[in-house]
Design an enzyme around this catalytic site. Structure first.
Site, short mmCIF file in Angstrom:
data_model
loop_
_atom_site.label_atom_id
_atom_site.label_comp_id
_atom_site.label_asym_id
_atom_site.label_seq_id
_atom_site.Cartn_x
_atom_site.Cartn_y
_atom_site.Cartn_z
N HIS A 122 0.83 -1.21 -0.07
CA HIS A 122 0.07 0.13 0.02
C HIS A 122 0.97 1.26 -0.13
CE1 HIS A 122 -2.72 3.10 1.72
NE2 HIS A 122 -3.82 1.99 1.63
N ASP A 199 3.37 -4.58 8.11
CA ASP A 199 2.38 -3.65 8.00
C ASP A 199 1.05 -4.78 8.01
OD1 ASP A 199 -0.04 -2.27 6.95
OD2 ASP A 199 0.70 -1.66 5.05
N GLN A 202 -3.99 -5.12 6.72
CA GLN A 202 -5.11 -6.08 6.29
C GLN A 202 -5.03 -7.29 7.10
OE1 GLN A 202 -7.48 -5.54 4.02
NE2 GLN A 202 -6.72 -3.37 3.65
N LYS A 225 -10.06 -0.92 10.40
CA LYS A 225 -10.12 -2.06 9.72
C LYS A 225 -10.42 -3.40 10.60
CE LYS A 225 -7.02 -0.47 6.44
NZ LYS A 225 -7.82 -0.11 4.82
N CYS A 363 -4.67 2.51 -3.80
CA CYS A 363 -3.38 3.17 -3.04
C CYS A 363 -2.15 1.90 -3.29
CB CYS A 363 -3.70 3.37 -1.54
SG CYS A 363 -4.77 4.78 -1.43
N1 PMP Z 1 -1.48 -0.52 4.58
C1 PMP Z 1 -2.35 -1.56 4.03
C2 PMP Z 1 -2.13 -3.02 3.57
C3 PMP Z 1 -3.89 -1.07 3.75
O1 PMP Z 1 -5.04 -1.87 3.46
C4 PMP Z 1 -4.01 0.37 4.26
C5 PMP Z 1 -5.62 0.86 4.23
N2 PMP Z 1 -6.18 0.52 3.24
C6 PMP Z 1 -2.79 0.95 4.96
C7 PMP Z 1 -1.64 0.64 5.11
C8 PMP Z 1 -3.20 2.55 5.35
O2 PMP Z 1 -4.44 2.47 6.73
P1 PMP Z 1 -4.70 3.74 7.12
O3 PMP Z 1 -5.26 4.71 5.93
O4 PMP Z 1 -5.93 3.21 8.02
O5 PMP Z 1 -3.58 4.43 7.82
#
Ligand code: PMP
Length: 409
Positions: A122, A199, A202, A225, A363
């Site tokens: 991401h 990270d 997910q 999430k 993203c």
């Molecule tokens: N890493 C991953 C794998 C994600 O799916 C996301 C959110 N889509 C993020 C980071 C960022 O999360 P946040 O926008 O809640 O900070």
């Protein structure tokens, strides 16, 4: 077995109608819905406990501080981090990763050093490291993917060498759903003295994330999430990194002594928590984890796996539909493209039928580029979804795609 119909009663939003259709919410990888139990926790906080933390000596302030600190311990237990490291409250995975980079990794980078990331990250776990490399002169090394949509582990493990200062990898991809062997990667990093970050945005609801087994230095996730309010999350920091962290944001709550010319700082976690935190949200995060654990993480993972497999099989059976990646282990999300149909058009028509799915680059532009795509459609079911909802979605993907193809001729 999960009792899905009674679980659904905990989620009032699932009774909403969208353009005259019952809501079919299949965008859980973007954000999860919140059960009453978590909403009640927030109402309870503001009804009985609300006060600033770590400041006053009065009853409510102590009660509020104690509730938030209990929540920190709860998160720590959930991550298997009790006695092993520190949980820092953050606004989400993005802030957690930025903090890890700026407070724990930046000082170890210089030209000649490298940071290893992957092509399935991401942007929050990609741009942060790209920028840090620009700031320090270190080199960004990007691990490619195999045709199945998995990490090329030979590349990854050979990139983790003496020049490697940090490795950052997702536990589960937000686009492909691929589950990565983060333990092998983090242990390899530890062997060469590199810092590792997982990270887990997910991965949190798909099974136990045990930081001891994984062997990571940092692990970041977002509350929204896992059914908690947005603007919450946590960064786990290993004991190994504890004394190597420097502050990043300065202000109230993170200091020890403030002189006219010099300031000394509090230890972790407060050193990284300048300013008044999201108190109610941080407390509600623990209640969301309680909810998840009461359902049973294994049962949730099994049921969600069945829904995802059903979605994947349904998509595979449709003409002109291409599922992206076929990893051995897929959690939470399946993405696809349809010949002759723009993902945005498809998602717009599905929305009009009550179906919430995500479309776009998710993203993850480097990943999409490596797949030769600029936009894809993603279905991400959760434990409160039903097989019937998945079938309805697949049926409508087929019907809407046929309509759009006819229309574009
Ligand atoms: N890493 C991953 C794998 C994600 O799916 C996301 C959110 N889509 C993020 C980071 C960022 O999360 P946040 O926008 O809640 O900070």
């Amino acid at each position: 077995m999960l009792d899905v119909s009674s679980i659904r009663e905990d989620f009032p939003i699932l009774n909403e109608n969208v353009y005259g259709h019952p809501l079919v919410y299949l965008d859980n990888a973007a954000t999860m819905q919140m059960p009453r139990q978590v909403m009640d926790c927030i109402v309870r906080h503001y009804s009985t406990t609300n006060a600033n933390v770590h400041r006053g000596v009065h009853y409510l302030s102590e009660r509020s501080t104690s509730a938030m600190e209990q929540s920190r311990q709860r998160i720590s237990r959930f991550l298997g981090a009790d006695g092993l490291g520190t949980v820092v409250f953050v606004s989400g995975a993005t802030e957690g990763i930025n903090l890890a980079a700026q407070c724990g990794v930046r000082q170890h980078l210089s030209p000649g050093k490298k940071v290893v990331v992957t092509h399935m990250e991401h942007h929050s776990n990609f741009v942060v490291w790209q920028e840090l490399c620009h700031q320090t002169g270190a080199r960004l090394v990007i691990c490619p993917l195999t045709d199945a949509g998995e990490l090329d582990m030979d590349f990854m493990l050979s990139a983790i060498d003496q020049d490697c200062a940090a490795v950052a990898v997702c536990a589960v991809s937000n686009v492909l759903g691929t589950a990565n062997d983060v333990a092998t990667i983090c242990h390899a990093a530890r062997e060469v003295g590199a810092v590792s970050l997982v990270d887990a945005a997910q991965a949190m609801r798909h099974g136990r994330l045990d930081v001891d087994r994984i062997g990571c230095d940092f692990l970041a996730f977002s509350g929204h999430k896992v059914m908690a309010p947005s603007g919450t999350g946590a960064l786990y920091v290993s004991d190994r990194m504890r004394d190597r962290m420097v502050p990043y944001r300065f202000g109230g709550g993170m200091v020890d002594q403030v002189g006219d010319r010099q300031t000394s700082y509090a230890d972790l976690p407060l050193m990284l928590e300048a300013g008044t935190p999201n108190i109610s949200g941080n407390i509600a995060l623990a209640s969301a984890l309680d909810y998840l654990e009461e359902l049973g993480l294994d049962q949730v993972a099994t049921y969600e796996g069945e829904l995802l497999a059903r979605a994947e099989q349904g998509l595979d059976a449709l003409d002109g539909v291409h599922v992206l990646g076929h990893p051995k282990e897929r959690f939470g999300a399946v993405s696809f493209v349809v010949d002759g149909v723009h993902p945005f058009d498809l998602a717009t028509l599905l929305d009009k039928r009550g179906i919430a799915i995500r479309t776009g680059h998710h993203c993850a532009q480097p990943l999409l580029r490596s797949l030769g795509q600029s936009s894809v459609v993603r279905i991400s079911p959760a434990f409160y979804n039903t097989p019937e909802e998945v079938d309805y979605c697949i049926e409508q993907v087929s019907a809407c795609s046929n309509f759009l193809r006819k229309f574009s001729k």
